[in-house]
Design an enzyme around this catalytic site. Structure first.
Site, PDB file in Angstrom:
ATOM      1  N   HIS A  46       2.066   2.124  -3.664  1.00  0.00           N
ATOM      2  CA  HIS A  46       2.617   0.882  -2.923  1.00  0.00           C
ATOM      3  C   HIS A  46       1.507  -0.067  -3.209  1.00  0.00           C
ATOM      4  O   HIS A  46       0.183   0.118  -3.330  1.00  0.00           O
ATOM      5  CB  HIS A  46       2.833   0.772  -1.566  1.00  0.00           C
ATOM      6  CG  HIS A  46       3.971   1.834  -1.011  1.00  0.00           C
ATOM      7  ND1 HIS A  46       5.084   1.416  -1.144  1.00  0.00           N
ATOM      8  CD2 HIS A  46       3.749   3.104  -0.465  1.00  0.00           C
ATOM      9  CE1 HIS A  46       6.043   2.179  -0.753  1.00  0.00           C
ATOM     10  NE2 HIS A  46       5.280   3.356  -0.385  1.00  0.00           N
TER      11      HIS A  46
ATOM     12  N   GLU B 116       4.180  -3.167   2.893  1.00  0.00           N
ATOM     13  CA  GLU B 116       4.111  -2.406   2.082  1.00  0.00           C
ATOM     14  C   GLU B 116       4.973  -2.463   0.785  1.00  0.00           C
ATOM     15  O   GLU B 116       4.841  -1.963  -0.160  1.00  0.00           O
ATOM     16  CB  GLU B 116       4.452  -1.029   2.995  1.00  0.00           C
ATOM     17  CG  GLU B 116       4.772   0.227   1.992  1.00  0.00           C
ATOM     18  CD  GLU B 116       4.917   1.333   3.052  1.00  0.00           C
ATOM     19  OE1 GLU B 116       4.007   2.166   3.429  1.00  0.00           O
ATOM     20  OE2 GLU B 116       6.122   1.376   3.468  1.00  0.00           O
TER      21      GLU B 116
ATOM     22  N   ASP C   2      -8.633   0.567  -1.824  1.00  0.00           N
ATOM     23  CA  ASP C   2      -7.901   0.573  -3.058  1.00  0.00           C
ATOM     24  C   ASP C   2      -8.014   1.548  -4.122  1.00  0.00           C
ATOM     25  O   ASP C   2      -9.181   2.046  -4.364  1.00  0.00           O
ATOM     26  CB  ASP C   2      -8.582  -0.957  -3.827  1.00  0.00           C
ATOM     27  CG  ASP C   2      -7.914  -1.483  -4.926  1.00  0.00           C
ATOM     28  OD1 ASP C   2      -6.720  -1.209  -5.020  1.00  0.00           O
ATOM     29  OD2 ASP C   2      -8.543  -2.091  -5.604  1.00  0.00           O
ATOM     30  N   HIS C   3      -6.851   1.804  -4.826  1.00  0.00           N
ATOM     31  CA  HIS C   3      -6.776   2.825  -5.988  1.00  0.00           C
ATOM     32  C   HIS C   3      -7.090   4.279  -5.201  1.00  0.00           C
ATOM     33  O   HIS C   3      -7.818   5.108  -5.920  1.00  0.00           O
ATOM     34  CB  HIS C   3      -7.686   2.654  -6.992  1.00  0.00           C
ATOM     35  CG  HIS C   3      -6.895   1.376  -7.941  1.00  0.00           C
ATOM     36  ND1 HIS C   3      -6.841   0.174  -7.491  1.00  0.00           N
ATOM     37  CD2 HIS C   3      -6.426   1.768  -9.054  1.00  0.00           C
ATOM     38  CE1 HIS C   3      -6.228  -0.655  -8.707  1.00  0.00           C
ATOM     39  NE2 HIS C   3      -5.755   0.314  -9.410  1.00  0.00           N
TER      40      HIS C   3
ATOM     41  N   HIS D 119       0.401   7.398  -1.129  1.00  0.00           N
ATOM     42  CA  HIS D 119       0.404   8.066   0.238  1.00  0.00           C
ATOM     43  C   HIS D 119       1.522   9.081   0.049  1.00  0.00           C
ATOM     44  O   HIS D 119       2.449   9.031  -0.939  1.00  0.00           O
ATOM     45  CB  HIS D 119       0.557   7.306   1.455  1.00  0.00           C
ATOM     46  CG  HIS D 119       1.760   6.484   1.407  1.00  0.00           C
ATOM     47  ND1 HIS D 119       2.239   5.790   2.614  1.00  0.00           N
ATOM     48  CD2 HIS D 119       2.959   6.401   0.814  1.00  0.00           C
ATOM     49  CE1 HIS D 119       3.383   5.373   2.424  1.00  0.00           C
ATOM     50  NE2 HIS D 119       3.959   5.650   1.255  1.00  0.00           N
TER      51      HIS D 119
ATOM     52  N   CYS E 155       9.245   8.199   0.567  1.00  0.00           N
ATOM     53  CA  CYS E 155       7.937   8.418   0.953  1.00  0.00           C
ATOM     54  C   CYS E 155       7.448   9.808   1.333  1.00  0.00           C
ATOM     55  O   CYS E 155       6.184   9.970   1.405  1.00  0.00           O
ATOM     56  CB  CYS E 155       7.620   7.002   1.960  1.00  0.00           C
ATOM     57  SG  CYS E 155       7.384   5.542   1.398  1.00  0.00           S
TER      58      CYS E 155
ATOM     59  N   HIS F 132       3.275   8.810  -4.086  1.00  0.00           N
ATOM     60  CA  HIS F 132       3.492   7.716  -4.995  1.00  0.00           C
ATOM     61  C   HIS F 132       2.705   6.479  -4.448  1.00  0.00           C
ATOM     62  O   HIS F 132       2.005   6.595  -3.378  1.00  0.00           O
ATOM     63  CB  HIS F 132       4.937   7.509  -4.571  1.00  0.00           C
ATOM     64  CG  HIS F 132       5.334   7.202  -3.154  1.00  0.00           C
ATOM     65  ND1 HIS F 132       5.185   8.211  -2.115  1.00  0.00           N
ATOM     66  CD2 HIS F 132       5.480   6.050  -2.563  1.00  0.00           C
ATOM     67  CE1 HIS F 132       5.592   7.803  -0.938  1.00  0.00           C
ATOM     68  NE2 HIS F 132       5.702   6.236  -1.127  1.00  0.00           N
TER      69      HIS F 132
HETATM   70 NI    NI Z   1       5.627   5.192   0.412  1.00  0.00          NI
END
Ligand code: NI
Length: 136
Positions: free
Chosen positions: A42, A125, A80-81, A15, A34, A40
């Site tokens: 999580h 997160e 996911d992914h 995100h 972020c 990047h």
């Molecule tokens: Ni983040």
């Protein structure tokens, strides 16, 4: 007698937190790492809680096989992914903060789970940062 059963799940996702009206400096001041323009990832850890009464015929509150399948279809398969900003329509115009992701997950679960049950969403997160949303 009311109790809560939980099912854990996991997804990895990328995100970026930002406001498009702000430049990169302002975004970094507010959102920190972020806000990296190149995104990047999580490792999100999810706990879905379902509260209600036990079915006297089965002894189950809810069939956990059914709950697991709903979580797969509503959360794991679409998130996911994935890049949440780009690939998940709910975040096209909504910052994919852990708060907003938890609300989106709750709404998706609410649409699939019988209204006789209450739902809670606990979303991590990072190992230390998490939110709980139960629809209120
Ligand atoms: Ni983040």
């Amino acid at each position: 007698m009311s109790l809560t059963v939980f099912r854990k799940a996991h997804f990895n996702a990328a995100h970026r937190l930002f406001k498009k009206e702000w430049d990169d400096d302002k975004n970094f001041k507010v959102f920190g790492k972020c806000s990296n323009p190149n995104y990047h990832g999580h490792n999100y850890e999810l706990e879905i809680g379902i509260s209600g009464e036990i079915d006297p015929d089965t002894g189950f509150l809810i069939d956990l096989k059914v709950l697991a399948q709903i979580i797969k279809e509503e959360v794991e398969d679409p998130f996911d992914h994935k890049n949440l900003n780009i690939e998940v329509p709910e975040f096209k115009n909504t910052n994919p903060t852990v708060e907003n992701i938890a609300i989106v997950i709750w709404n998706k679960m609410r649409a699939r789970i019988d209204s006789k049950y209450d739902i809670s969403v606990k979303l991590y997160e990072t190992p230390r940062n998490f939110v709980i949303y139960n629809g209120n």
